[in-house]
Design an enzyme around this catalytic site. Structure first.
Site, mmCIF file in Angstrom:
data_model
loop_
_atom_site.group_PDB
_atom_site.id
_atom_site.type_symbol
_atom_site.label_atom_id
_atom_site.label_comp_id
_atom_site.label_asym_id
_atom_site.label_seq_id
_atom_site.Cartn_x
_atom_site.Cartn_y
_atom_site.Cartn_z
ATOM 1 N N CYS A 160 0.871 -1.188 0.000
ATOM 2 C CA CYS A 160 0.000 0.000 0.000
ATOM 3 C C CYS A 160 0.904 1.234 0.000
ATOM 4 O O CYS A 160 0.847 2.076 0.890
ATOM 5 C CB CYS A 160 -0.968 0.014 1.175
ATOM 6 S SG CYS A 160 -1.874 -1.528 1.397
ATOM 7 N N CYS A 214 -2.228 5.986 9.686
ATOM 8 C CA CYS A 214 -2.280 7.401 10.092
ATOM 9 C C CYS A 214 -3.629 7.644 10.773
ATOM 10 O O CYS A 214 -4.316 8.624 10.511
ATOM 11 C CB CYS A 214 -2.061 8.343 8.917
ATOM 12 S SG CYS A 214 -3.180 8.105 7.523
#
Length: 436
Positions: A255, A376
């Site tokens: 990713c 995140c």
């Protein structure tokens, strides 16, 4: 382009409509809208759009207090124009008369000239009642600028720190840079910035990191187009340090878009073999662009991380960085539209996808290898709870302790490292280091 050819407030209102009514991300729609304006107006357009999205609940509340009835859905662009007017009057240094007149003029550009009187009246009423409105706002949750579902989740997860997190989310983010050691040392680059009258300071622990006292456009950064520096948050820069890449290792960046961590791995270990996998072809192009700018080489594969058997060709990796898709609730100050585009119902779907990715890629890690799980996000379901669930079902996985730099804003967690956003520090990130 002559500035008289366009009205920047009308373009801002259209941009906000694309985000809030049609679900476009600000990072994708704003560059397209900025093509319609010139020079410093690009920055003004950005400031208005980011500012309105940051403080949206408060601005909406002002509108509800000052208007007898809300505009109907067909007039949403005009509604956002009114919010733009409030934002200028309350938060920007534009003289009030200029903010009002330019906002009123935008109505004609939006082909609603009959509403000039309404816009003018509402904005002047706001001028007169601003102090009264602010006094009435003090005890209302709209002052936190977050949707209720997210506010409640943050309050539940961080009962002692939730207000600090909310306040950090509502501020403009600092600008951190990662200096490419192939171009210059941090000390040398600090000197170059100083010569351009750009004040900056090096981070005490992370060798390649520095922060600007005041953010600047990337075209002002010396050597940016030649790969001298990368704009990357300090907490995001920590990912590559946790991987500890070594020369000759086969490392998977899963990713991987837009490639900031991919290139960082190669800066730390230029002779490592890095494979960057990304499911989205357009985002995969961004990885290649960043590799080219920084003069680095990696194998870029467009593939689905949940089906590594399709693209891994039986390879086993020394190290894996899984930068998992997540709610992005740790980077709200950089992407305030996240607050309004994300839904509470998205979280279980993301948690499921993250587990699928972890479960699918674990067999491709060599025995004795290291996997760094990163998000995140600041939501425990995606982070510490996710890793607890994985460890419970995978006896071969051992959690490694992380000793983060002292100045990182950390939350107390029994599993992994939860970093929180802080005004002059990093964004909200989570890391867990798993050894096989």
């Amino acid at each position: 382009m002559n500035s008289t050819q366009y009205n920047i407030r009308s373009i801002a209102a259209k941009t906000l409509n694309e985000v809030l009514e049609k679900g476009a991300s600000l990072s994708s729609i704003l560059p397209l809208m900025q093509q319609q304006v010139s020079g410093k107006d690009k920055g003004l357009l950005q400031e208005i759009c980011y500012g309105v999205l940051r403080s949206l609940p408060e601005l909406d509340w002002f509108a509800n207090q000052l208007m007898d009835k809300p505009l109907d859905r067909k007039q949403k662009t005009i509604h956002y124009l009114i919010l733009i007017g409030f934002y200028q009057l309350h938060y920007m240094r534009i003289p009030a008369h200029a903010a009002i007149s330019e906002t009123v003029n935008a109505v004609s550009a939006l082909k609603r000239p009959q509403l000039k009187g309404l816009i003018n009246g509402v904005l002047r009423q706001f001028q007169r009642q601003e102090s009264l409105l602010l006094s009435r706002l003090e005890n209302l949750e709209v002052r936190f600028w977050h949707p209720d579902w997210l506010l409640k989740r943050i309050q539940k997860a961080y009962s002692g720190d939730w207000l600090k997190i909310i306040e950090a989310n509502n501020q403009k983010p600092p600008m951190w840079l990662r200096v490419n050691p192939n171009y210059a040392s941090v000390t040398e680059y600090l000197t170059e910035l100083s010569q351009e009258e750009i004040a900056s300071h090096a981070h005490e622990t992370l060798s390649s990191a520095l922060i600007l006292d005041t953010p600047v456009p990337v075209d002002r950064l010396i050597g940016f187009d030649k790969g001298a520096v990368t704009v990357q948050d300090i907490h995001a820069q920590y990912a590559a340090h946790l991987i500890e890449p070594k020369e000759g290792e086969l490392i998977l960046d899963l990713c991987a878009a837009p490639g900031g961590k991919t290139t960082h791995l190669l800066e730390l270990a230029p002779k490592a073999k890095v494979i960057a996998v990304e499911i989205d072809e357009t985002r995969g192009i961004r990885i290649k662009e960043n590799l080219k700018r920084l003069h680095k080489n990696a194998e870029v594969i467009i593939g689905d991380g949940t089906t590594p058997e399709v693209w891994a060709n039986g390879r086993q990796f020394d190290k894996i960085l899984l930068d998992a898709p997540c709610s992005a609730t740790g980077v709200i100050r950089r992407h305030p539209d996240i607050k309004w585009l994300r839904r509470s119902t998205d979280i279980p779907e993301l948690v499921s996808l993250q587990y699928k990715l972890l479960n699918a890629i674990w067999p491709y890690l060599k025995e004795g290898g290291t996997l760094v799980y990163a998000t995140c996000s600041i939501l425990p379901e995606e982070n510490s709870q996710q890793i607890k669930a994985f460890l419970a079902k995978h006896p071969s996985a051992k959690l490694k302790e992380i000793n983060a730099p002292e100045d990182f804003q950390k939350a107390t967690t029994s599993v992994g490292l939860q970093l929180l956003p802080s005004p002059s520090g990093g964004d909200g990130f989570y890391y867990a280091v798993l050894e096989k």
